[in-house]
Design a protein around this motif. Structure first.
Motif, mmCIF file in Angstrom:
data_model
loop_
_atom_site.group_PDB
_atom_site.id
_atom_site.type_symbol
_atom_site.label_atom_id
_atom_site.label_comp_id
_atom_site.label_asym_id
_atom_site.label_seq_id
_atom_site.Cartn_x
_atom_site.Cartn_y
_atom_site.Cartn_z
ATOM 1 N N LEU A 23 0.834 -1.206 0.000
ATOM 2 C CA LEU A 23 0.000 0.000 0.000
ATOM 3 C C LEU A 23 0.865 1.250 0.000
ATOM 4 C CD1 LEU A 23 -2.932 1.070 0.204
ATOM 5 C CD2 LEU A 23 -2.648 1.055 2.695
ATOM 6 N N PRO A 83 -7.059 1.961 5.576
ATOM 7 C CA PRO A 83 -8.244 1.096 5.476
ATOM 8 C C PRO A 83 -8.548 0.311 6.746
ATOM 9 C CG PRO A 83 -6.409 0.152 4.256
ATOM 10 C CD PRO A 83 -5.970 1.507 4.699
ATOM 11 N N TRP A 107 -4.549 -0.874 -5.751
ATOM 12 C CA TRP A 107 -4.866 -0.160 -4.499
ATOM 13 C C TRP A 107 -6.212 -0.619 -3.958
ATOM 14 C CZ3 TRP A 107 -8.700 3.249 -2.943
ATOM 15 C CH2 TRP A 107 -8.462 3.946 -1.757
ATOM 16 N N CYS A 113 -6.687 -2.486 -0.283
ATOM 17 C CA CYS A 113 -7.565 -1.915 0.741
ATOM 18 C C CYS A 113 -8.679 -2.884 1.111
ATOM 19 C CB CYS A 113 -8.155 -0.591 0.235
ATOM 20 S SG CYS A 113 -6.955 0.750 0.094
#
Length: 1503
Positions: free
Chosen positions: A1332, A1423, A1461, A1465
């Motif tokens: 991330l 997240p 991404w 998440c």
């Protein structure tokens, strides 16, 4: 007789005893044994003649028993005699009275054989008695034997005089009704009655009673018969003689008794019959075994000719041992027990000729079944071909090693990395297109490291031209198109033959919408399932397989095996088909078996199956000299479809395949499949043998000319494919003739025209070319008389070094191993040796160093050598100074001694050094403790502040400190023993297979051994670790749980919990961070006793609690030691014991975090593998290995197989990981090559391609390797290849972070909220967190125009409208949906309220949310935060419909970033919801054999 014998024996025994006493009393000498007179022996013999006839066994037993009793009585009589004191023997001149018997003292004889001792102590009379008894027994036995022999001779004479009367055989009848009666009469009555009746009849005839009937007579036959029976009663008359009739009757009786049931004779007869049958069966089995053994030996002798031999016609024994080891390890055969009997040698010197080869293998396979032996023959033949490749690789590596030594003019031991890569790029660019198809692109990974690529390019580059193999994806796509068109034309021709089917086909096409037609076309082209053209292609392969089996004889060396069974001959005759294995089919395992996780991967799967149709075998012979003249002679159908167009001869064979299939040429004209076929077969297909003649090197054209000629041939074929015929190039007759000639050719003893010298360096490669810098510097120190006192310490340090033999990757230079491995990776396994020779010549000309560079290199070598020597000296000095093995030195004590150097003249300079070093925080006692590393840094800074040459100053200071340290001999011995125990704790962690149980065991062992040896105490100990108190937070936020203890205390201590509100000093130790010693626990009042059943009066002893600290000096537990079980009254711990226990706590802490760091790395690898499996389908399995010290001192290290991830993504974790030794991996040495060089390896084994990637430590050495098996494919598609790089980069970064935190080099950082949940949870999400961060950093580097182009994507399409039926229009619609769905999913993460808004369905309104704040929001988004609430199901609906391959084909860098991404998440949010159950430690308990693990959230990661 026995009484006389007893009396004589007793008298003789008394006489011998008296004689013994007299002799010992006079001179102490023993008299000679008295032999019995001849008269006594004669008397004994005569007396034995009068013994009645009794069984010899009973007689001898009685005699022996009586003699034994007599002997015991004699011994008792001797023992009852009075014992005389031996004081009279002190003076030999003292006369002994006549009424006294004197005995000499017994002699103590050590290490004397028991039998010899018994014979010396044996009494002479006893021996005499035994001789007489033995003579009598032998005489009696001989008498019985003579009597039996005489009886047999008399019977033989009687038989000659009276012939047998066979009339008595009529009595023999096995009728069941009369069987018992008949047997009884024949046994008891008839032998006497029949002669009596005969006598009666003879008397009647003599008196003529039958003729003179009227004459009265007094003769009564009944009385006469009765008189005869009474006179000849068998109970009273013995051995009356038998007539011929009686003898036959006796024989009949014996035969008849056998058939009487439930009798001894019947049972004995059955037993004899059973024994006879068993004996015959054994003889038959032995004959069959001998025959089978001879047949197998003959087959092995024939198979020996398949191997390449040295100049003496021999092969190294270690090679054959590896072959057998690999075969026995096959789980299908269940022969693991045979591996224990196979002791693989470490040397390549033992060699085997043909006879020894046959006998050695036969000795290990004697009990194998025929089917398994056939598989062994196939395996041997395959390994023979593999061994040719191993020898070729070995020759190539020696060539590259000599090149390194030539380029290393200054003998510094390394070459510049950037210059080496630049030369490789130049060679690659100057090579022809055909040669580039064999070589690997040096501008791509693994030649280029991850850190050398920019983040946007690394995460967003989708240029297929940058594949490691040039035009890999493009050529595969062309191959798929050609196969699809050919299949479509064949289908159309079949439909034209049947008009009804044609009409149905047209109707179906009319009724099918264009979208469905397009979907079907894509599925057909990309092969979501096994396509029709693949099924069509399988048929000729099977036919060719049948043809290969039916070939008459595959050469003289295979004749015998062919006669035994046809398919053995075809399989063992594999030629040099390295990549092909027996029992491999055309396609890979159907993806339908992979479960729902891979259902959405039809597009991806199509490319993998196309690779299975096109990828090449590893040990390709495309560029070998034996095939350079022309590939037309081979005419291989199997090869032409399987070979990749960018391989040497496949440039022509691909077009030949299309022509051959279009014209349906008879499969008999096809030759065997060659080694470099692109088609990697699955396990259901038999391998096709291939043999050819190798052309000597001097008779060939240069490889460059050959490549150019074949390239021109390929262009001609491409132009004429639609209309030309295969007959234009090679006639069927010529092909058959070539096939016929090649089938009889034996294996060439040369490798590409070169003879094997017999030198085999695969096993001992590093012994010849690699020298250890540590060993060289150690030898220099040994030669320096100034450091004599440190020699033993340095020797122990070197012998206990963790793992030897690995080289670190620094990114600046290459040592010899890394240089050789780099060139080997660049050349690949398909290229011939001539390519390596050309590369070597190119490097010799191109690698030139300036004088300045040479000087800098020499200076660097000198600096490195000095650094190694400095570390050895300072480590040895630290260990000598720390005599109690506490692991720390007091800074004040060090300064006090240092300041006396040169009488204090350098004191001020030394004080300046303190200004440049950051010391650890002082302890509560205001003392600063230096660890070994801190002590070395401090001394180095002191040396740098002093005047003079640093080398000389350091040696002077070390010499001064060594001489200033005053250590007694006892302290040195104690230090040596304690160092050994501490090393065993660390060694247990390194060899535990990532388990803490051996660490606990060795820790308690060190404590108890030291207490017994140096404290004379009996101690108890336990280890308690801090945990968060979640169940009872009212009793404190943390608790101490006892995780290990000594064995005696386990029932009372193990798994018990200590809370803060309980008695005890452990929490005081945790809070203060220093040890606490309670000399007398009974008087303390704040000690908690775990064993409450102990009496209070027994609470006598000392208690010591020590803190367990990590590298950042944070406390994570307590080590407690007490002496409550010690029986001594005074049992307090001495200062040197307390300091040693501190050292134990320090070493245990290091070992504990070592094991946990490896466990966290496994957790990270499992997470990364799960992510990779969800977006790729080309990986068959991934095996994870860890490096451990070797248990064998002659070896450097071993590999432990920690876990295996199968095709379904399920990871099997081993509790007891199997150990892999280098000596057993000759055919799979790529694992050790990767570990040695710390570089990525591309290799093959058993026809499967492996990508072996190292997991590096922070210093660059390999701590483990990942072995990725991609099956029969030559390489992954570029999209999968890039995703693999992403996974490995993130895993490596996570490893660096875990190892840095464990060693204290970096501080632990928490980025996401979930990381605060615990160490295990943090390790489970660390992979996603780093990925991330990488994506967020890469998105920040993108420009705003990249996002604007996405918003204008649909407007650009509207500006250039296309027909709705156009394929480009349909593709653009798919891309528009991909862009809109991806951006909508991203927007929902930050604006979840839009889910219920009607405006969210309007794309024009959604565009306003894609603004300049979007990237900042993405980069700041957590997240796992508690306040984040999004609808994952809705987001998943937007993304689920778009596969990974669709995103890749779109080729937009922003969509690529956002796609990953979103997935990361989503996975992190799923893990947050299932925090406690989803993230568990990856290792199973010791009670389990293995454990399966699969990371959660994988269902989101669809392809």
């Amino acid at each position: 007789m026995l009484r006389d014998l007893q009396a004589s024996g007793r008298q003789e025994g008394l006489t011998e005893a008296q004689g013994l006493e007299v002799v010992l009393g006079e001179n102490g000498k023993e008299d000679k044994e008295r032999k019995p007179d001849s008269s006594e022996i004669k008397e004994l013999h005569e007396s034995s003649q009068s013994v009645p006839d009794v069984p010899i066994i009973e007689t001898s037993n009685n005699v022996v028993e009586e003699a034994t009793d007599e002997i015991k009585s004699q011994e008792l009589d001797l023992e009852r005699q009075p014992k005389i004191s031996t004081d009279s023997e002190k003076d030999s001149n003292i006369k002994v009275p006549a009424n006294m018997s004197v005995r000499k003292p017994a002699k103590v004889i050590l290490a004397l054989d028991e039998a010899e001792l018994t014979s010396k102590l044996e009494q002479p009379w006893k021996k005499n008695l035994f001789e007489r008894v033995e003579a009598r027994a032998q005489a009696m036995q001989q008498k019985i034997i003579n009597k039996e022999n005489l009886k047999k001779e008399l019977e033989k004479k009687a038989e000659k005089k009276l012939p047998k009367d066979n009339l008595a055989e009529e009595w023999f009848s096995t009728e069941s009704m009369t069987l018992n009666t008949r047997a009884y009469l024949l046994d008891k009555l008839l032998p006497t009655l029949v002669p009596g009746v005969e006598k009666v009849l003879m008397q009647v005839e003599k008196k003529k009673l039958l003729t003179d009937v009227d004459i009265p007579t007094k003769f009564d036959p009944v009385n006469h018969l009765g008189e005869y029976l009474m006179r000849n009663n068998p109970y009273y008359i013995k051995d009356t003689g038998m007539s011929g009739y009686q003898r036959v009757m006796r024989d009949v009786t014996e035969d008849l008794k056998i058939y009487v049931p439930d009798t001894i004779y019947n049972r004995v007869s059955k037993m004899k019959e059973s024994i006879k049958q068993d004996r015959e069966q054994r003889e038959c089995i032995n004959k069959i075994k001998v025959k089978v053994t001879n047949t197998r030996k003959q087959a092995l002798r024939e198979q020996f000719d398949e191997w390449i031999l040295d100049s003496k016609g021999m092969i190294p024994m270690v090679v054959i041992q590896n072959v057998l080891h690999d075969f026995f390890q096959n789980p299908d055969f269940e022969l693991e027990s045979h591996c224990k009997e196979l002791a693989i040698t470490d040397s390549t010197e033992p060699r085997l000729d043909k006879t020894e080869f046959t006998e050695y293998i036969s000795s290990h396979i004697a009990d194998l079944k025929s089917e398994i032996f056939e598989e062994l023959l196939k395996h041997l033949c395959h390994c023979a071909d593999e061994f040719r490749e191993v020898i070729k690789t070995d020759m190539q590596r020696q060539m590259f090693a000599e090149l390194f030594l030539h380029c290393d003019c200054g003998k510094v031991g390394f070459l510049d990395r950037q210059r080496t890569l630049a030369l490789l790029e130049t060679f690659y660019d100057q090579s022809s297109q055909i040669l580039r198809s064999l070589l690997r692109n040096p501008r791509q990974w693994p030649f280029i490291e991850f850190e050398e690529t920019d983040l946007p390019e690394f995460w967003g580059d989708m240029d297929n031209q940058k594949h490691i193999y040039e035009n890999f994806d493009k050529i595969l796509s062309e191959m798929n198109t050609l196969l699809s068109e050919k299949h479509a034309s064949k289908t159309q021709s079949k439909l034209l033959e049947n008009p009804g089917d044609q009409f149905k086909h047209d109707e179906q096409r009319k009724s099918t919408p264009p979208e469905e037609q397009k979907g079907k076309t894509e599925e057909q082209e990309q092969g979501g399932e096994p396509t029709a053209e693949q099924e069509m292609y399988r048929e000729p392969v099977i036919e060719q397989e049948t043809h290969s089996r039916s070939t008459p004889e595959q050469g003289p060396s295979r004749k015998l095996i062919t006669e035994q069974e046809a398919h053995i001959g075809s399989t063992t005759e594999q030629g040099q088909l390295k990549g092909s294995t027996a029992g491999q089919g055309l396609h890979r395992v159907s993806t339908s078996e992979q479960g729902p996780r891979r259902e959405s991967t039809t597009e991806q799967r199509s490319h993998r199956e196309s690779i299975a149709e096109q990828d090449s075998h590893k040990g390709s012979t495309v560029g070998q000299e034996s095939h350079k003249m022309s590939t037309l002679e081979h005419g291989s159908h199997g090869e032409s479809v399987t070979e990749e167009p960018y391989q040497e001869s496949e440039q022509r064979s691909h077009e030949e395949t299309i022509l051959e299939e279009q014209e349906d040429i008879d499969i008999d004209s096809t030759s065997h499949s060659r080694k470099n076929g692109i088609l990697k077969n699955t396990k259901s297909r038999k391998s096709i043998p291939s043999e050819y003649t190798e052309i000597p090197l001097q008779e060939e054209k240069s490889w460059r000319q050959t490549y150019e000629e074949e390239l021109s041939m390929r262009s001609i074929l491409q132009e004429e494919v639609p209309k030309s015929s295969r007959k234009d190039y090679l006639s069927e007759t010529a092909k058959k003739e070539v096939q016929k000639n090649k089938s009889y050719e034996p294996k060439s003893p040369k490798i590409e025209g070169k003879l094997w010298s017999g030198e085999f360096l695969t096993c001992n490669w590093k012994m010849k070319y690699v020298k250890s810098e540590d060993e060289e510097q150690t030898d220099l120190i040994y030669g320096n008389p100034r450091f004599t006192d440190l020699h033993s310490t340095i020797r122990n340090i070197q012998s206990n070094k963790k793992v030897k033999g690995r080289t670190s990757f620094n990114g600046v230079s290459f040592n010899l191993l890394q240089f050789v491995q780099l060139l080997e990776t660049f050349v690949g396994e398909d290229a011939p040796l001539s390519v390596s020779e050309s590369l070597t010549s190119f490097f010799r000309r191109g690698y030139v160093e300036t004088k300045e560079e040479k000087m800098n290199a020499l200076e660097q070598v000198r600096h490195n050598a000095f650094q190694v020597q400095r570390e050895l000296l300072l480590e040895a000095l630290f260990q000598k100074w720390d005599s109690d093995c506490s692991g720390f030195l007091d800074l004040n004590e060090v300064d006090e001694l240092l300041y006396t150097y040169k009488d204090g003249m350098e004191k001020e300079s030394m004080k300046k050094a303190k200004l440049h070093i950051q010391f650890p925080k002082p302890h509560p006692g205001r003392e600063v403790k230096l660890s070994s590393k801190q002590f070395q840094n401090y001394i180095e800074l002191v040396v740098s502040e002093l005047r003079g040459n640093e080398d000389e100053v350091l040696e002077s200071i070390v010499e001064f400190l060594v001489n200033a340290l005053d250590r007694s001999h006892i302290e040195n011995l104690r230090n040596c023993a304690r160092r050994k125990w501490l090393r065993q704790i660390q060694h247990a962690a390194e060899t535990s297979g990532v388990s803490l149980e051996p660490v606990y065991t060795e820790t308690f062992k060190a404590l108890t051994q030291d207490a017994e040896a140096h404290g004379n105490k009996k101690i108890s100990a336990h280890i308690s670790l801090l945990e968060e108190n979640q169940l009872l937070p009212d009793r404190g936020n943390i608790l101490l749980r006892n995780v290990a203890c000594t064995l005696d205390d386990a029932p009372f201590v193990l798994n018990k919990v200590l809370y803060r509100d309980m008695k005890g000093i452990s929490f005081t130790v945790v809070d203060e961070g220093k040890p606490i010693h309670v000399p007398q626990v009974q008087h303390h009042g704040n000690i908690f006793f775990w064993n409450q059943s102990r009496d209070k009066d027994d609470y006598n002893g000392s208690f010591l609690a020590l803190p367990l600290q990590d590298a950042h000096m944070r406390i994570f537990g307590v080590l407690a030691v007490d002496t409550l079980r010690d029986p001594h009254e005074i049992n307090i711990f001495l200062p040197h014991e307390i300091r040693f226990y501190q050292g134990v706590a320090n070493v245990f802490s290091t070992a504990y975090h070592y094991v946990h760091s490896r466990e966290h790395i496994l957790h990270i690898v499992i997470t990364g593998i799960g992510w990779l499996y969800n977006i790729t389908s080309g990986i068959t399995s991934i095996t994870t290995y860890f490096v451990e010290p070797s248990p064998d001192k002659n070896s450097d290290y071993v590999l432990r197989n920690m876990m295996v991830t199968g095709q379904l993504g399920l990871t099997e974790i081993h509790t007891s990981p199997p150990t892999i030794f280098r000596k057993s991996c000759i055919f799979r040495d790529f694992l050790f090559k990767c570990t040695d060089s710390s570089e990525v390896i591309l290799a093959s084994a058993c026809g499967e391609t492996h990508i072996v990637i190292p997991l590096r430590e922070r210093i660059g050495e390999a701590l483990g390797v990942l072995d990725l098996n991609i099956g029969k494919s030559r390489m992954l598609l570029y999209q999968e290849f890039k995703d693999l790089q992403k996974m490995m980069k993130v895993v490596q970064m996570a490893c660096y972070e875990i190892l840095g935190e464990s060693s204290g080099e970096i501080e632990k950082k928490y980025v996401l909220e979930i990381e605060n949940a615990g160490e295990v949870q943090r390790a489970g999400i660390l992979f996603f967190r780093i990925m991330l961060q990488e994506l967020q950093e890469s998105l920040q580097l993108l420009s705003s125009m990249d996002f604007v182009s996405l918003l204008l994507y649909d407007h650009n399409l509207l500006a250039n409208p296309s027909s709705p039926q156009d394929s480009k229009f349909l593709e653009s619609e798919v891309h528009i949906n991909l862009v809109q769905d991806t951006l909508r999913a991203v927007i929902l993460f930050f604006h979840p309220e839009l889910e219920f808004s009607s405006d969210f369905g309007n794309w024009d309104k959604c565009k306003f949310y894609v603004n300049k704040y979007l990237v900042n929001n993405i980069c700041d988004f957590d997240p796992t935060a508690k306040h984040v609430e999004v609808n994952l199901r809705l987001i998943d609906q937007y993304v689920r419909g778009h596969s990974r391959i669709e995103v890749w084909k779109f080729g937009n860098i922003v969509i690529e970033h956002l796609y990953h991404w979103i997935r990361i998440c989503s996975a992190l949010m799923e893990l947050t919801k299932k925090l406690n159950s989803a993230i568990t430690p990856p290792l199973p308990s010791k009670t389990d054999n293995y454990m399966y693990a699969k990371m959660p959230g994988e269902s989101l990661q669809e392809k």
